[in-house]
Design a protein around this motif. Structure first.
Motif, mmCIF file in Angstrom:
data_model
loop_
_atom_site.group_PDB
_atom_site.id
_atom_site.type_symbol
_atom_site.label_atom_id
_atom_site.label_comp_id
_atom_site.label_asym_id
_atom_site.label_seq_id
_atom_site.Cartn_x
_atom_site.Cartn_y
_atom_site.Cartn_z
ATOM 1 N N UNK A 3 0.954 -1.288 0.132
ATOM 2 C CA UNK A 3 0.007 -0.015 -0.062
ATOM 3 C C UNK A 3 0.842 1.317 0.045
ATOM 4 N N UNK A 4 1.826 1.246 0.788
ATOM 5 C CA UNK A 4 2.777 2.524 0.891
ATOM 6 C C UNK A 4 3.456 2.750 -0.585
ATOM 7 N N UNK A 5 3.969 1.786 -0.992
ATOM 8 C CA UNK A 5 4.510 1.706 -2.500
ATOM 9 C C UNK A 5 3.413 2.297 -3.737
ATOM 10 N N UNK A 6 2.085 1.829 -3.376
ATOM 11 C CA UNK A 6 1.122 2.385 -4.397
ATOM 12 C C UNK A 6 0.998 3.802 -4.048
ATOM 13 N N UNK A 7 0.816 4.148 -2.845
ATOM 14 C CA UNK A 7 0.524 5.563 -2.403
ATOM 15 C C UNK A 7 1.864 6.427 -2.939
ATOM 16 N N UNK A 8 3.082 5.958 -2.691
ATOM 17 C CA UNK A 8 4.456 6.871 -3.331
ATOM 18 C C UNK A 8 4.300 6.903 -4.959
ATOM 19 N N UNK A 9 3.829 5.764 -5.499
ATOM 20 C CA UNK A 9 3.806 5.955 -6.923
ATOM 21 C C UNK A 9 2.828 6.793 -7.301
ATOM 22 N N UNK A 10 1.527 7.116 -6.577
ATOM 23 C CA UNK A 10 0.506 7.883 -6.774
ATOM 24 C C UNK A 10 1.062 9.420 -6.756
ATOM 25 N N UNK A 11 1.976 9.738 -6.114
ATOM 26 C CA UNK A 11 2.519 10.799 -5.677
ATOM 27 C C UNK A 11 2.682 11.740 -7.149
ATOM 28 N N UNK A 12 3.204 11.281 -8.096
ATOM 29 C CA UNK A 12 3.204 11.791 -9.330
ATOM 30 C C UNK A 12 2.177 11.909 -10.152
ATOM 31 N N UNK A 13 1.097 11.491 -9.627
ATOM 32 C CA UNK A 13 -0.341 11.725 -10.447
ATOM 33 C C UNK A 13 -0.850 12.795 -10.059
ATOM 34 N N UNK A 14 -1.847 13.114 -11.036
ATOM 35 C CA UNK A 14 -2.839 14.393 -10.714
ATOM 36 C C UNK A 14 -3.673 13.647 -9.703
ATOM 37 N N UNK A 15 -3.776 14.661 -8.288
ATOM 38 C CA UNK A 15 -4.531 14.247 -7.274
ATOM 39 C C UNK A 15 -5.979 13.950 -7.484
ATOM 40 N N UNK A 16 -6.816 13.014 -6.948
ATOM 41 C CA UNK A 16 -8.126 12.915 -7.106
ATOM 42 C C UNK A 16 -8.922 14.066 -6.822
ATOM 43 N N UNK A 17 -10.016 14.327 -7.549
ATOM 44 C CA UNK A 17 -10.993 15.437 -7.550
ATOM 45 C C UNK A 17 -12.401 15.147 -6.831
ATOM 46 N N UNK A 18 -12.403 13.919 -6.931
ATOM 47 C CA UNK A 18 -13.871 13.800 -6.531
ATOM 48 C C UNK A 18 -13.988 12.102 -6.274
ATOM 49 N N UNK A 19 -15.094 11.771 -6.023
ATOM 50 C CA UNK A 19 -15.488 10.332 -5.972
ATOM 51 C C UNK A 19 -16.835 9.918 -6.361
ATOM 52 N N UNK A 20 -17.124 8.578 -6.286
ATOM 53 C CA UNK A 20 -18.734 8.189 -6.461
ATOM 54 C C UNK A 20 -18.893 6.973 -5.819
ATOM 55 N N UNK A 21 -20.110 6.852 -5.280
ATOM 56 C CA UNK A 21 -20.463 5.683 -4.422
ATOM 57 C C UNK A 21 -21.888 5.207 -5.031
ATOM 58 N N UNK A 22 -22.039 3.867 -5.134
ATOM 59 C CA UNK A 22 -23.207 3.492 -5.613
ATOM 60 C C UNK A 22 -24.384 2.929 -4.496
#
Length: 222
Positions: A3-22
């Motif tokens: 999980x930490x590795x995925x979080x670190x990899x996400x640092x270079x990606x644009x941040x999430x701007x929203x969400x959806x729930x069903x």
């Protein structure tokens, strides 16, 4: 570690701007930052339209006022907690016309600006710290991932606090999720139910399982 590795990899990606729930059609979303009054009025008018046309006016009037009072109070309380969205079951389920015995409140936590030279605490430690600080009993804490992001789940029974509007004890489940691409933002989805009158009863157990299933549908928007 994964999980930490995925979080670190996400640092270079644009941040999430929203969400959806069903969610089932009985549940309505009430935005708490913009469009709140319009959403509240629409939901109330839909509820009023379901009332029997032949019902006496002296009964309908007080019922409408009490319904509006309870609903607006729930929404105002969510706004006081700096919520983003509130979800409530507002359509009939069986004989219950308008059930406020359960809710989902979505909020966001932003960590204070940090010294870029300082080392960052592990995300799991930060999540636990964000969830701490309340007096709870029988709480259960676990971690995992939600749509690829680190998440901590906490479940507990909160005692009644009448002076704060919580007239009965409630079963609560909170998911606190690291926002991809933005290590200082955390998304929180908090479910609360009084069950069938006892937050530890069978109905409460079923509703907690239902909320976990809802969170399995969670997806980020970019």
């Amino acid at each position: 570690m994964e999980a930490e590795q995925k979080a670190a990899a996400a640092q270079g990606s644009p941040p999430a701007r929203g969400y959806r729930l069903l969610l089932p059609s009985q549940w309505a979303q009430i935005p708490l930052r913009r469009g709140t009054d319009e959403a509240v009025e629409r939901i109330l008018q839909e509820a009023y339209a379901r009332l029997p046309a032949e019902a006496p006016a002296d009964k309908i009037g007080p019922y409408k006022r009490e319904l509006a009072r309870r609903f607006r109070k729930a929404v105002a309380g969510a706004q006081e907690r700096n919520g983003l969205d509130l979800y409530l079951p507002v359509k009939p389920v069986g004989d219950e016309e308008f059930n406020l015995g359960a809710s989902i409140l979505v909020t966001e936590t932003v960590l204070p600006t940090r010294d870029p030279r300082a080392s960052r605490a592990p995300s799991t430690d930060i999540a636990v710290q964000l969830l701490a600080g309340e007096d709870t009993e029988n709480f259960d804490l676990s971690s995992g991932e939600v749509d690829g992001a680190l998440a901590v789940r906490r479940e507990h029974v909160a005692a009644a606090v009448p002076e704060r509007g919580a007239a009965a004890a409630s079963r609560r489940v909170e998911y606190i999720i690291a926002v991809p691409g933005d290590p200082d933002r955390w998304f929180v989805a908090a479910f609360s139910t009084v069950g069938g009158g006892d937050p530890r009863d069978e109905l409460a157990d079923v509703l907690v399982e239902w909320f976990d299933a809802v969170m399995a549908t969670f997806r980020w928007r970019y």
